[in-house]
Design a protein around this motif. Sequence first.
Motif, short mmCIF file in Angstrom:
data_model
loop_
_atom_site.label_atom_id
_atom_site.label_comp_id
_atom_site.label_asym_id
_atom_site.label_seq_id
_atom_site.Cartn_x
_atom_site.Cartn_y
_atom_site.Cartn_z
N GLY A 76 0.79 -1.22 0.00
CA GLY A 76 0.00 0.00 0.00
C GLY A 76 0.82 1.27 0.00
O GLY A 76 0.30 2.37 0.23
N VAL A 77 2.13 1.15 -0.26
CA VAL A 77 3.00 2.32 -0.31
C VAL A 77 3.07 2.83 -1.74
O VAL A 77 3.23 2.06 -2.70
CB VAL A 77 4.42 1.98 0.20
CG1 VAL A 77 5.32 3.21 0.15
CG2 VAL A 77 4.34 1.44 1.63
N HIS A 78 2.95 4.14 -1.89
CA HIS A 78 2.99 4.80 -3.20
C HIS A 78 4.44 4.88 -3.69
O HIS A 78 5.27 5.53 -3.06
CB HIS A 78 2.39 6.20 -3.07
CG HIS A 78 2.06 6.86 -4.37
ND1 HIS A 78 1.45 8.08 -4.44
CD2 HIS A 78 2.25 6.45 -5.66
CE1 HIS A 78 1.28 8.42 -5.71
NE2 HIS A 78 1.77 7.45 -6.46
N VAL A 79 4.76 4.20 -4.79
CA VAL A 79 6.13 4.12 -5.28
C VAL A 79 6.22 4.50 -6.76
O VAL A 79 5.22 4.49 -7.47
CB VAL A 79 6.72 2.70 -5.08
CG1 VAL A 79 6.69 2.31 -3.62
CG2 VAL A 79 5.96 1.67 -5.92
N HIS A 80 7.42 4.84 -7.20
CA HIS A 80 7.72 5.08 -8.60
C HIS A 80 8.40 3.81 -9.14
O HIS A 80 9.46 3.43 -8.65
CB HIS A 80 8.66 6.27 -8.77
CG HIS A 80 8.08 7.57 -8.30
ND1 HIS A 80 8.76 8.77 -8.39
CD2 HIS A 80 6.88 7.88 -7.73
CE1 HIS A 80 8.01 9.74 -7.90
NE2 HIS A 80 6.87 9.21 -7.49
N ARG A 81 7.79 3.19 -10.14
CA ARG A 81 8.30 1.90 -10.59
C ARG A 81 9.70 2.00 -11.19
O ARG A 81 10.50 1.07 -11.09
CB ARG A 81 7.35 1.29 -11.63
CG ARG A 81 7.83 -0.07 -12.14
CD ARG A 81 6.84 -0.73 -13.07
NE ARG A 81 5.62 -1.13 -12.36
CZ ARG A 81 4.62 -1.78 -12.96
NH1 ARG A 81 4.70 -2.10 -14.25
NH2 ARG A 81 3.55 -2.11 -12.26
N TYR A 82 10.00 3.12 -11.82
CA TYR A 82 11.27 3.24 -12.53
C TYR A 82 12.20 4.25 -11.85
O TYR A 82 12.92 4.99 -12.51
CB TYR A 82 11.02 3.64 -13.98
CG TYR A 82 10.07 2.69 -14.69
CD1 TYR A 82 10.52 1.46 -15.16
CD2 TYR A 82 8.73 3.01 -14.84
CE1 TYR A 82 9.65 0.57 -15.80
CE2 TYR A 82 7.85 2.14 -15.47
CZ TYR A 82 8.32 0.91 -15.94
OH TYR A 82 7.45 0.04 -16.56
N GLY A 83 12.20 4.24 -10.53
CA GLY A 83 13.09 5.13 -9.80
C GLY A 83 12.47 6.50 -9.59
O GLY A 83 11.44 6.84 -10.17
N GLU B 241 9.21 -2.61 7.85
CA GLU B 241 8.18 -2.44 8.88
C GLU B 241 8.51 -1.27 9.79
O GLU B 241 8.70 -1.41 11.00
CB GLU B 241 8.07 -3.74 9.70
CG GLU B 241 7.71 -4.97 8.90
CD GLU B 241 6.24 -5.02 8.52
OE1 GLU B 241 5.44 -4.35 9.21
OE2 GLU B 241 5.90 -5.74 7.57
N THR B 242 8.58 -0.09 9.18
CA THR B 242 8.83 1.13 9.94
C THR B 242 8.28 2.31 9.15
O THR B 242 8.24 2.24 7.91
CB THR B 242 10.35 1.33 10.20
OG1 THR B 242 10.54 2.51 11.01
CG2 THR B 242 11.11 1.49 8.91
N GLY C 49 4.72 12.28 0.45
CA GLY C 49 4.08 12.78 1.64
C GLY C 49 3.09 11.80 2.26
O GLY C 49 2.34 12.15 3.18
N GLN C 50 3.11 10.56 1.76
CA GLN C 50 2.16 9.56 2.25
C GLN C 50 2.41 9.22 3.72
O GLN C 50 3.56 9.10 4.15
CB GLN C 50 2.27 8.29 1.41
CG GLN C 50 1.29 7.19 1.80
CD GLN C 50 1.53 5.91 1.00
OE1 GLN C 50 2.58 5.71 0.39
NE2 GLN C 50 0.53 5.03 1.01
N VAL C 51 1.34 9.08 4.47
CA VAL C 51 1.42 8.62 5.86
C VAL C 51 1.03 7.14 5.88
O VAL C 51 -0.07 6.77 5.45
CB VAL C 51 0.48 9.43 6.77
CG1 VAL C 51 0.53 8.89 8.20
CG2 VAL C 51 0.86 10.91 6.75
#
Length: 380
Positions: free
Chosen positions: A50-57, A259-260, A288-290
């Motif tokens: 559920g973490v918002h990520v950029h697939r290509y860096g 896990e942090t 800025g995701q919590v």
Amino acid sequence: MAFDYLIVGAGFAGSVLAERLARVADKRVLLIDKRSHIGGNAYDHYDDAGVHVHRYGPHIFHTNAREVFDYLSRFTEWRPYEHRVRASVDGQLLPIPINLDTVNRLYGLNLSSPEVEGFFSAAAERCDKITTSEDVIVNRVGRELYEKFFRNYTRKQWGMDPSELDAQVTARVPVRTNRDDRYFTDTYQAMPRAGYTRMFERMLAHRNIKVMLNTSYAEIADEISYGELIYTGPIDEFFGYRYGKLPYRSLRFQFETIETPQAQPVAVINYPNHHPYTRTTEFKHLTGQVHPKTTIVYEYPQAEGDPYYPVPKPENALLYQQYKALADAAVSVHFVGRLATYKYYNMDQVTAQALTLFAKLASVPRAERAALPEAEGAVA
């Protein structure tokens, strides 16, 4: 004709042109991409945790171009963000680009801004003619800082010593005599509040645009009826590698969920002198995701894989010029974007290039571009 334009590649270049041609010029556009998503390398999503990520860096938006910022603002709200990077050197996490604090903390000094300028001058090895990436750094700050911060990082990133690479590689990174630890100093620095993918979705939400994913140009080139072609893929591939392949560096990404809530003090940490990877990125600094967990990505440069970085060497520039001559002679075909022009452009530069091409295709004077019609459902 089924379509006025066939656009190959749904990254910044292709999507901006699709939106402008469809909305302003009322053209019918087919936008295709061989990947399973829009957004090109700027594509972002939520991972299994559920973490918002950029697939290509990490993709950090920054620009001095008001026209570009205003245009993209039609499709996204912004989250203010100033990018900061640390380099892991001699057991410390030090500001990069090198600044006053970098020198003082590395050497246990207490220099002022004028004094650190003298420090750099005393260490510098002056070059009469700067032609390589090594020349750029040793001419500015000397060999010791070059060895600690640049040489090994560049070797990992490019697979070559800085003495073999064009000066433009390290010329992109400034050296500062103040305490400014921002990586960029552009007027506009922000991240799309809902992410890049949502921005692209809004950009392409128009009745005149049809999007086909998992589709290569070679598969449909002879099956689709269209007027003009806009190509944003590798230019050497388009011409069947007639003169040989243009060299690129690629990347392998290894994601890790921890896990942090936070794992790094800043978004990006560079590792110039140890580990096979060049840097790690923690995306929550960017978004800025919590979230109770966090995800970081390790970047491993490699020779094979998707093309990311054109290799800046004189012989490669000459090879590209051969392909450019073919492109210039092509009828009703327009080449735009990083891969099609073999240039290491930032996102804002690609956007500006696409807007310039649109203005040419639609005969829109530069002064009138910012006044073009707003997007449907645009965001303030």
